[in-house]
Design a protein around this motif. Structure first.
Motif, PDB file in Angstrom:
ATOM      1  N   ILE A 170       1.037  12.978  13.533  1.00 51.00           N
ATOM      2  CA  ILE A 170      -0.197  13.299  14.256  1.00 51.00           C
ATOM      3  C   ILE A 170      -1.085  12.061  14.366  1.00 51.00           C
ATOM      4  N   ILE A 171      -1.198  11.315  13.271  1.00 47.82           N
ATOM      5  CA  ILE A 171      -1.992  10.077  13.302  1.00 47.82           C
ATOM      6  C   ILE A 171      -1.409   9.099  14.317  1.00 47.82           C
ATOM      7  N   ALA A 172      -0.075   8.964  14.337  1.00 47.00           N
ATOM      8  CA  ALA A 172       0.571   8.064  15.288  1.00 47.00           C
ATOM      9  C   ALA A 172       0.323   8.517  16.729  1.00 47.00           C
ATOM     10  N   ALA A 173       0.346   9.836  16.958  1.00 40.04           N
ATOM     11  CA  ALA A 173       0.090  10.366  18.300  1.00 40.04           C
ATOM     12  C   ALA A 173      -1.352  10.076  18.732  1.00 40.04           C
TER      13      ALA A 173
ATOM     14  N   LEU B 267       5.100  -1.189  15.026  1.00 39.13           N
ATOM     15  CA  LEU B 267       6.157  -1.985  14.389  1.00 39.13           C
ATOM     16  C   LEU B 267       5.580  -2.944  13.353  1.00 39.13           C
ATOM     17  N   LEU B 268       4.429  -3.520  13.651  1.00 37.39           N
ATOM     18  CA  LEU B 268       3.776  -4.403  12.684  1.00 37.39           C
ATOM     19  C   LEU B 268       3.404  -3.636  11.416  1.00 37.39           C
ATOM     20  N   CYS B 269       3.073  -2.362  11.559  1.00 42.09           N
ATOM     21  CA  CYS B 269       2.753  -1.540  10.391  1.00 42.09           C
ATOM     22  C   CYS B 269       4.006  -1.119   9.630  1.00 42.09           C
ATOM     23  N   LEU B 270       5.130  -0.984  10.339  1.00 38.24           N
ATOM     24  CA  LEU B 270       6.355  -0.501   9.709  1.00 38.24           C
ATOM     25  C   LEU B 270       7.126  -1.608   9.000  1.00 38.24           C
ATOM     26  N   LEU B 271       7.146  -2.793   9.595  1.00 34.17           N
ATOM     27  CA  LEU B 271       7.928  -3.899   9.044  1.00 34.17           C
ATOM     28  C   LEU B 271       7.209  -4.539   7.866  1.00 34.17           C
ATOM     29  N   GLN B 272       7.939  -4.767   6.795  1.00 35.62           N
ATOM     30  CA  GLN B 272       7.360  -5.381   5.588  1.00 35.62           C
ATOM     31  C   GLN B 272       8.433  -6.189   4.875  1.00 35.62           C
ATOM     32  N   TRP B 273       8.362  -7.503   5.015  1.00 40.44           N
ATOM     33  CA  TRP B 273       9.355  -8.394   4.418  1.00 40.44           C
ATOM     34  C   TRP B 273       8.985  -8.707   2.975  1.00 40.44           C
ATOM     35  N   GLU B 274       9.975  -8.643   2.108  1.00 48.55           N
ATOM     36  CA  GLU B 274       9.752  -8.928   0.690  1.00 48.55           C
ATOM     37  C   GLU B 274      10.411 -10.247   0.308  1.00 48.55           C
ATOM     38  N   LYS B 275       9.728 -11.034  -0.492  1.00 48.95           N
ATOM     39  CA  LYS B 275      10.296 -12.284  -0.986  1.00 48.95           C
ATOM     40  C   LYS B 275       9.751 -12.562  -2.380  1.00 48.95           C
ATOM     41  N   VAL B 276      10.353 -13.521  -3.051  1.00 44.64           N
ATOM     42  CA  VAL B 276       9.900 -13.965  -4.366  1.00 44.64           C
ATOM     43  C   VAL B 276       9.592 -15.452  -4.268  1.00 44.64           C
ATOM     44  N   SER B 277       8.360 -15.824  -4.560  1.00 44.89           N
ATOM     45  CA  SER B 277       7.935 -17.222  -4.495  1.00 44.89           C
ATOM     46  C   SER B 277       7.998 -17.831  -5.893  1.00 44.89           C
ATOM     47  N   LEU B 278       8.732 -18.918  -6.010  1.00 44.64           N
ATOM     48  CA  LEU B 278       8.874 -19.617  -7.282  1.00 44.64           C
ATOM     49  C   LEU B 278       8.202 -20.982  -7.211  1.00 44.64           C
ATOM     50  N   PRO B 279       7.689 -21.493  -8.337  1.00 45.74           N
ATOM     51  CA  PRO B 279       7.130 -22.852  -8.355  1.00 45.74           C
ATOM     52  C   PRO B 279       8.198 -23.874  -7.975  1.00 45.74           C
TER      53      PRO B 279
ATOM     54  N   LEU C  27      17.028   4.479  18.825  1.00 43.65           N
ATOM     55  CA  LEU C  27      16.375   5.688  19.330  1.00 43.65           C
ATOM     56  C   LEU C  27      14.891   5.516  19.687  1.00 43.65           C
ATOM     57  N   GLY C  28      14.292   4.368  19.381  1.00 43.22           N
ATOM     58  CA  GLY C  28      12.904   4.171  19.780  1.00 43.22           C
ATOM     59  C   GLY C  28      11.927   4.187  18.618  1.00 43.22           C
ATOM     60  N   ILE C  29      10.657   4.104  18.948  1.00 38.66           N
ATOM     61  CA  ILE C  29       9.610   3.929  17.942  1.00 38.66           C
ATOM     62  C   ILE C  29       9.392   5.180  17.090  1.00 38.66           C
ATOM     63  N   TRP C  30       9.533   6.372  17.667  1.00 36.26           N
ATOM     64  CA  TRP C  30       9.236   7.585  16.896  1.00 36.26           C
ATOM     65  C   TRP C  30      10.249   7.840  15.776  1.00 36.26           C
ATOM     66  N   PRO C  31      11.557   7.701  16.012  1.00 36.97           N
ATOM     67  CA  PRO C  31      12.491   7.790  14.881  1.00 36.97           C
ATOM     68  C   PRO C  31      12.244   6.721  13.826  1.00 36.97           C
TER      69      PRO C  31
ATOM     70  N   ILE D 217       9.314   5.513  13.033  1.00 37.85           N
ATOM     71  CA  ILE D 217       8.152   5.993  12.277  1.00 37.85           C
ATOM     72  C   ILE D 217       8.580   7.064  11.277  1.00 37.85           C
ATOM     73  N   ILE D 218       9.404   7.999  11.738  1.00 38.87           N
ATOM     74  CA  ILE D 218       9.870   9.075  10.854  1.00 38.87           C
ATOM     75  C   ILE D 218      10.650   8.486   9.679  1.00 38.87           C
ATOM     76  N   TYR D 219      11.566   7.559   9.989  1.00 42.43           N
ATOM     77  CA  TYR D 219      12.359   6.952   8.912  1.00 42.43           C
ATOM     78  C   TYR D 219      11.465   6.254   7.895  1.00 42.43           C
ATOM     79  N   ARG D 220      10.545   5.417   8.366  1.00 43.17           N
ATOM     80  CA  ARG D 220       9.720   4.620   7.431  1.00 43.17           C
ATOM     81  C   ARG D 220       8.813   5.523   6.604  1.00 43.17           C
ATOM     82  N   THR D 221       8.339   6.603   7.191  1.00 36.15           N
ATOM     83  CA  THR D 221       7.520   7.555   6.434  1.00 36.15           C
ATOM     84  C   THR D 221       8.336   8.189   5.312  1.00 36.15           C
ATOM     85  N   ILE D 222       9.559   8.607   5.631  1.00 32.94           N
ATOM     86  CA  ILE D 222      10.449   9.176   4.611  1.00 32.94           C
ATOM     87  C   ILE D 222      10.716   8.152   3.515  1.00 32.94           C
TER      88      ILE D 222
END
Length: 308
Positions: free
Chosen positions: A72-75, A92-104, A162-166, A168-173
């Motif tokens: 509903i919020i997305a709609a 997409l900017l809200c859904l994508l989140q890259w993880e990394k580890v920064s070392l000295p 399948l597009g942006i809505w699937p 969104i559903i996947y990332r929410t789950i």
């Protein structure tokens, strides 16, 4: 040439470039709001006094309710933004989140333990304090592989297919399953519905990413080894992915780990060589290279469709 069919690729590439820029610390990522929301819902709804069946049903109802709320919020956002291109780019900017580890840059030995723990503890349930430095190296690589598969490659998979809505559903789950993690005793029944659905939705991306990583190996390991190790893991798709990643880096992953003080036995994956400090950087480079391979393949497919 029909450039309209290339629109999704342009949106995806733009979102990926922006998302990879260090514009803000990870704790300010939009999904952190959902993490707080889902954690609060679990604290409110998940009652330890209920029977296991009641907790399981409550997990189902809570998951459906939260998923409907996010859609509903997305709609509403789509209604406000109007332009489909901007809507998909923002989401997409809200859904994508890259993880990394920064070392000295300088190897500090055991002094690096706290640096690594402070980065990966917020995104894993494992007990890290008692791990050796080599154990932390292995935990970091496993965490990067799985988290980026969940938070990048699977999002890209569902968006492209399948597009942006699937997506969104996947990332929410995925976020619900992460915050209601069924590995914790308190969420064992409550988090099962989300965990089961996440395994189903993430499996295609896990397997395709595993094949991509296998193709990037210097010396290709026998497929029978990967399959055998994956079957010994608690979930085949994630085991196949981690095994492929371990062979790709020529190191060993997996093994026992602790959750809230309780030891859980997991099979060992890959080679027998323990993970070293430099393997963390190699792991990040390998995942980035896999991402580039994916994007090149996706762009080529859409370009062929546009030409036709």
């Amino acid at each position: 040439m029909n450039w309209t069919s290339m629109q999704s690729v342009f949106i995806l590439l733009t979102a990926i470039v922006i998302a990879r820029l260090p514009l803000y610390p990870p704790r300010f990522h939009p999904t952190q709001l959902l993490n707080h929301l889902f954690s609060a819902i679990a604290d409110k709804v998940n009652n330890a006094q209920r029977s296991p069946q009641q907790q399981y049903i409550a997990g189902h109802l809570a998951m459906i309710t939260m998923l409907g709320f996010i859609l509903i919020i997305a709609a509403v956002i789509q209604f406000i933004v109007i332009e489909a291109i901007i809507f998909e780019l923002v989401l997409l900017l809200c859904l994508l989140q890259w993880e990394k580890v920064s070392l000295p840059k300088i190897d500090l030995g055991n002094l690096e333990k706290q640096t690594i723990i402070s980065q990966i503890q917020p995104r894993t349930l494992r007990d890290l304090d008692q791990l050796s430095l080599l154990g932390l190296h292995k935990a970091s690589i496993e965490n990067m592989c799985l988290r980026n598969s969940y938070q990048w490659f699977a999002v890209i998979f569902w968006y492209v297919c399948l597009g942006i809505w699937p997506a969104i559903i996947y990332r929410t789950i995925q976020l619900i399953a992460h915050n209601w993690n069924s590995k914790l005793p308190v969420n064992h029944q409550f988090g099962r519905p989300a965990a089961s659905l996440l395994r189903l939705l993430a499996s295609p991306a896990h397997l395709i990413l595993a094949c991509t990583l296998r193709g990037l190996q210097r010396a290709t390991s026998p497929l029978s080894n990967l399959t055998k190790q994956a079957k010994q893991w608690h979930h085949f798709s994630s085991g196949f992915l981690l095994s492929s990643f371990a062979y790709s880096l020529a190191i060993q992953l997996g093994g026992p780990r602790k959750y809230q003080g309780a030891m859980q036995r997991f099979s060992q994956l890959g080679h027998t060589q323990p993970a070293q400090r430099d393997d963390i950087k190699r792991a990040q480079q390998k995942l980035t290279l896999a991402l580039i391979v994916w994007l090149c393949f996706i762009s080529a497919i859409y370009l062929l469709i546009a030409i036709k």
